[in-house]
Motif scaffolding. Structure first.
Motif, mmCIF file in Angstrom:
data_model
loop_
_atom_site.group_PDB
_atom_site.id
_atom_site.type_symbol
_atom_site.label_atom_id
_atom_site.label_comp_id
_atom_site.label_asym_id
_atom_site.label_seq_id
_atom_site.Cartn_x
_atom_site.Cartn_y
_atom_site.Cartn_z
ATOM 1 N N VAL A 4 0.844 -1.200 0.000
ATOM 2 C CA VAL A 4 0.000 0.000 0.000
ATOM 3 C C VAL A 4 0.878 1.249 0.000
ATOM 4 O O VAL A 4 0.647 2.196 -0.769
ATOM 5 C CB VAL A 4 -0.948 -0.002 1.216
ATOM 6 C CG1 VAL A 4 -1.584 1.380 1.415
ATOM 7 C CG2 VAL A 4 -2.054 -1.050 1.040
ATOM 8 N N ALA A 5 1.904 1.275 0.855
ATOM 9 C CA ALA A 5 2.794 2.432 0.904
ATOM 10 C C ALA A 5 3.497 2.643 -0.427
ATOM 11 O O ALA A 5 3.615 3.776 -0.915
ATOM 12 C CB ALA A 5 3.816 2.254 2.023
ATOM 13 N N LEU A 6 3.943 1.556 -1.048
ATOM 14 C CA LEU A 6 4.659 1.679 -2.313
ATOM 15 C C LEU A 6 3.720 2.104 -3.433
ATOM 16 O O LEU A 6 4.098 2.900 -4.310
ATOM 17 C CB LEU A 6 5.336 0.353 -2.649
ATOM 18 C CG LEU A 6 6.399 0.353 -3.742
ATOM 19 C CD1 LEU A 6 7.380 1.498 -3.572
ATOM 20 C CD2 LEU A 6 7.125 -0.984 -3.751
ATOM 21 N N GLN A 7 2.465 1.628 -3.410
ATOM 22 C CA GLN A 7 1.501 2.072 -4.409
ATOM 23 C C GLN A 7 1.196 3.559 -4.249
ATOM 24 O O GLN A 7 1.098 4.298 -5.230
ATOM 25 C CB GLN A 7 0.210 1.269 -4.320
ATOM 26 C CG GLN A 7 -0.813 1.605 -5.401
ATOM 27 C CD GLN A 7 -0.283 1.289 -6.785
ATOM 28 O OE1 GLN A 7 -0.211 0.133 -7.177
ATOM 29 N NE2 GLN A 7 0.105 2.316 -7.548
ATOM 30 N N LEU A 8 1.094 4.022 -3.004
ATOM 31 C CA LEU A 8 0.895 5.453 -2.761
ATOM 32 C C LEU A 8 2.089 6.257 -3.279
ATOM 33 O O LEU A 8 1.923 7.352 -3.839
ATOM 34 C CB LEU A 8 0.695 5.712 -1.268
ATOM 35 C CG LEU A 8 -0.630 5.235 -0.678
ATOM 36 C CD1 LEU A 8 -0.598 5.331 0.847
ATOM 37 C CD2 LEU A 8 -1.807 6.026 -1.228
ATOM 38 N N ALA A 9 3.291 5.701 -3.102
ATOM 39 C CA ALA A 9 4.472 6.384 -3.625
ATOM 40 C C ALA A 9 4.441 6.437 -5.144
ATOM 41 O O ALA A 9 4.785 7.469 -5.744
ATOM 42 C CB ALA A 9 5.732 5.668 -3.139
ATOM 43 N N ALA A 51 1.230 7.107 9.492
ATOM 44 C CA ALA A 51 1.680 8.041 8.459
ATOM 45 C C ALA A 51 0.867 7.885 7.181
ATOM 46 O O ALA A 51 0.494 8.871 6.531
ATOM 47 C CB ALA A 51 3.171 7.834 8.173
ATOM 48 N N ILE A 52 0.574 6.643 6.814
ATOM 49 C CA ILE A 52 -0.230 6.379 5.612
ATOM 50 C C ILE A 52 -1.613 7.013 5.753
ATOM 51 O O ILE A 52 -2.111 7.679 4.826
ATOM 52 C CB ILE A 52 -0.346 4.858 5.382
ATOM 53 C CG1 ILE A 52 0.977 4.304 4.840
ATOM 54 C CG2 ILE A 52 -1.490 4.529 4.429
ATOM 55 C CD1 ILE A 52 1.037 2.784 4.829
ATOM 56 N N GLU A 53 -2.231 6.834 6.906
ATOM 57 C CA GLU A 53 -3.582 7.376 7.085
ATOM 58 C C GLU A 53 -3.573 8.893 7.144
ATOM 59 O O GLU A 53 -4.492 9.547 6.620
ATOM 60 C CB GLU A 53 -4.215 6.773 8.339
ATOM 61 C CG GLU A 53 -4.482 5.275 8.197
ATOM 62 C CD GLU A 53 -5.451 4.721 9.230
ATOM 63 O OE1 GLU A 53 -5.978 3.622 9.013
ATOM 64 O OE2 GLU A 53 -5.682 5.398 10.258
ATOM 65 N N GLY A 76 -5.711 10.703 4.421
ATOM 66 C CA GLY A 76 -7.034 10.980 4.990
ATOM 67 C C GLY A 76 -7.974 9.797 4.877
ATOM 68 O O GLY A 76 -9.194 9.955 4.985
ATOM 69 N N ARG A 77 -7.432 8.598 4.679
ATOM 70 C CA ARG A 77 -8.244 7.392 4.532
ATOM 71 C C ARG A 77 -7.703 6.305 5.443
ATOM 72 O O ARG A 77 -6.541 6.353 5.874
ATOM 73 C CB ARG A 77 -8.223 6.911 3.076
ATOM 74 C CG ARG A 77 -8.773 7.935 2.104
ATOM 75 C CD ARG A 77 -8.715 7.413 0.685
ATOM 76 N NE ARG A 77 -9.496 6.178 0.538
ATOM 77 C CZ ARG A 77 -9.467 5.407 -0.542
ATOM 78 N NH1 ARG A 77 -8.673 5.725 -1.564
ATOM 79 N NH2 ARG A 77 -10.204 4.321 -0.611
ATOM 80 N N THR A 78 -8.519 5.301 5.719
ATOM 81 C CA THR A 78 -8.050 4.218 6.570
ATOM 82 C C THR A 78 -7.178 3.263 5.758
ATOM 83 O O THR A 78 -7.356 3.100 4.542
ATOM 84 C CB THR A 78 -9.209 3.418 7.181
ATOM 85 O OG1 THR A 78 -9.853 2.643 6.161
ATOM 86 C CG2 THR A 78 -10.212 4.341 7.855
ATOM 87 N N TYR A 79 -6.254 2.636 6.459
ATOM 88 C CA TYR A 79 -5.387 1.658 5.801
ATOM 89 C C TYR A 79 -6.207 0.539 5.173
ATOM 90 O O TYR A 79 -5.942 0.127 4.033
ATOM 91 C CB TYR A 79 -4.391 1.080 6.813
ATOM 92 C CG TYR A 79 -3.817 -0.236 6.354
ATOM 93 C CD1 TYR A 79 -2.956 -0.288 5.257
ATOM 94 C CD2 TYR A 79 -4.168 -1.432 6.978
ATOM 95 C CE1 TYR A 79 -2.450 -1.505 4.804
ATOM 96 C CE2 TYR A 79 -3.664 -2.647 6.536
ATOM 97 C CZ TYR A 79 -2.810 -2.672 5.451
ATOM 98 O OH TYR A 79 -2.317 -3.871 4.998
ATOM 99 N N TYR A 80 -7.208 0.036 5.880
ATOM 100 C CA TYR A 80 -7.979 -1.089 5.355
ATOM 101 C C TYR A 80 -8.761 -0.709 4.097
ATOM 102 O O TYR A 80 -8.906 -1.526 3.183
ATOM 103 C CB TYR A 80 -8.918 -1.643 6.425
ATOM 104 C CG TYR A 80 -8.212 -2.470 7.480
ATOM 105 C CD1 TYR A 80 -7.364 -3.515 7.126
ATOM 106 C CD2 TYR A 80 -8.406 -2.219 8.840
ATOM 107 C CE1 TYR A 80 -6.729 -4.279 8.086
ATOM 108 C CE2 TYR A 80 -7.772 -2.982 9.811
ATOM 109 C CZ TYR A 80 -6.932 -4.012 9.429
ATOM 110 O OH TYR A 80 -6.303 -4.769 10.390
#
Length: 416
Positions: free
Chosen positions: A121-126, A229-231, A235-239
């Motif tokens: 998820v973190a890498l996709q956000l990056a 940090a991701i959330e 502004g969204r939940t990790y799940y």
């Protein structure tokens, strides 16, 4: 991302094991292209022989465990072939007292294997430009009153958190006082520490083990901070992000967010180790509900899972198909080599890169009260193998090489 459609073919083999075959092919809306469709790795006869041999090896592992008093009530397992076909298996018992057989589709807590999804998820956000892995974590958490008390807070990056080079302890196994406090929390089935409470209970005001980026030490606290940090960044939940990016589009229906106690399809888990560490009851499922709230784990793991879904996930992830963008170099780059003579070995972004008797592996293990899980992908072969045992005190690392060997030897025979 491509989608596949899986046709289920079930049959029972001799003994305790039940085998479920998932014959995966193009989705219903796709038009197969014979020039690009992967060809079967094995003939029907060779596939049937492999399925029988794998089930026999899994049953043998269970039988051996009963003779040696290993805590191994039952197991689910799966492998995926280079052509994408997935085969799922089970052995032993899901519930020992009621003598309920284990079945291939049951779910178990997969523990820290969940970190592979957090890093993805973190890498996709990056890749999307929504998160900079090399920016200071303070970019998103610096306004929190407690953040200045986090070890190495001024120098931490998200990448430090994801590859465990941030320098914090692993409280579950290294802090006896924390084990006592967690045992007190577990006495209430609906109680759990929030991420902020977990951080406060474990690392605030502690001395760092080393400067940020100056060493490797595995810790769930790193992934809790990464989740926050991701959330904050999105502004969204990790799940929600996990569902949107991976679980829904990839059809990983056997993988669920462990965000509540009443999760469907749970195998009974036996907390042989956790009952000693935290004073938990031995059986962790009562009336289909966890007796411990799984949100205690959150981005440290935070999923219930099944080997059939995990081997599909591993193949997609480690072949660069799960994340849109050129992610593999970052995913597999180790933060701190395990061996200076082999700098490619170590821990990347939630992936252990190691040598095994069957060659290079990418993967992860996972522990949660009542369960142990192991996932390995063999890049030289395009094969992934996974096993879950419904005890948190089993010796899965002894069983995985033999199970993987059955698959890889069958493929080597065809290639030879």
């Amino acid at each position: 991302m491509s989608h596949t459609h899986c046709r289920r073919i079930s049959f029972r083999l001799a003994g305790l094991g039940v085998c479920l075959v998932l014959a995966c092919g193009p989705g219903p809306d796709s038009t197969p292209d014979p020039a690009t469709e992967p060809q079967p790795s094995l003939s029907p006869e060779a596939t049937a022989a492999l399925v029988g041999a794998f089930q026999a090896e899994l049953d043998a592992a269970w039988a051996q465990a009963q003779e040696t008093d290993e805590n191994f009530p039952g197991a689910t397992a799966a492998f995926i072939l280079p052509d994408g076909r997935v085969f799922g298996f089970a052995t032993g018992l899901s519930d020992v007292d009621d003598e309920v057989p284990m079945t291939p589709d049951l779910r178990m807590g997969s523990g820290s294997i969940g970190k592979t999804y957090v890093a993805a998820v973190a890498l996709q956000l990056a890749m999307n430009g929504d998160l900079d892995l090399d920016a200071p974590v303070a970019t998103w958490l610096g306004d929190e009153d407690w953040f200045s008390r986090v070890p190495n807070h001024a120098d931490l990056t998200v990448r430090n958190l994801l590859n465990h080079t941030a320098g914090m302890i692993q409280p579950y196994f290294e802090d006896p006082d924390f084990a006592v406090r967690l045992g007190e929390v577990f006495r209430d089935p609906d109680a759990y520490m929030t991420p902020e409470e977990f951080i406060a209970e474990t690392v605030l005001d502690a001395e760092p083990l080393f400067p940020a980026g100056g060493g490797y030490h595995y810790s769930d606290v790193h992934y809790t901070l990464a989740g926050l940090a991701i959330e904050e960044a999105t502004g969204r939940t990790y799940y929600d992000l996990l569902d949107e990016f991976f679980l829904d589009p990839l059809g990983l229906d056997l993988t669920l967010a462990a965000d509540r106690r009443d999760l469907p399809g749970l195998a009974q888990g036996y907390a042989h180790r956790s009952s000693q560490l935290y004073g938990t009851p031995l059986e962790v499922v009562v009336d289909g509900r966890f007796i411990l709230h799984p949100l205690q784990e959150w981005t440290g793991g935070g999923l219930v899972n099944n080997p059939q879904a995990m081997v599909r996930w591993a193949k997609l992830l480690y072949e660069g198909e799960a994340i849109s963008g050129d992610d593999l170099p970052q995913l597999l780059e180790v933060g701190f080599p395990a061996d200076s003579t082999r700098p490619h070995l170590g821990y990347g972004l939630a992936v252990s890169v190691a040598e095994s008797e069957h060659g290079l592996t990418y993967g992860h293990g996972g522990f949660w009260p009542g369960y142990n899980s192991l996932l390995a992908y063999y890049p030289d072969h395009g094969v992934a193998v996974s096993i879950q045992v419904n005890s948190d005190d089993s010796r899965m690392r002894d069983h995985m090489p033999r199970l993987a060997g059955v698959v890889l030897e069958a493929l080597d025979g065809t290639e030879g």
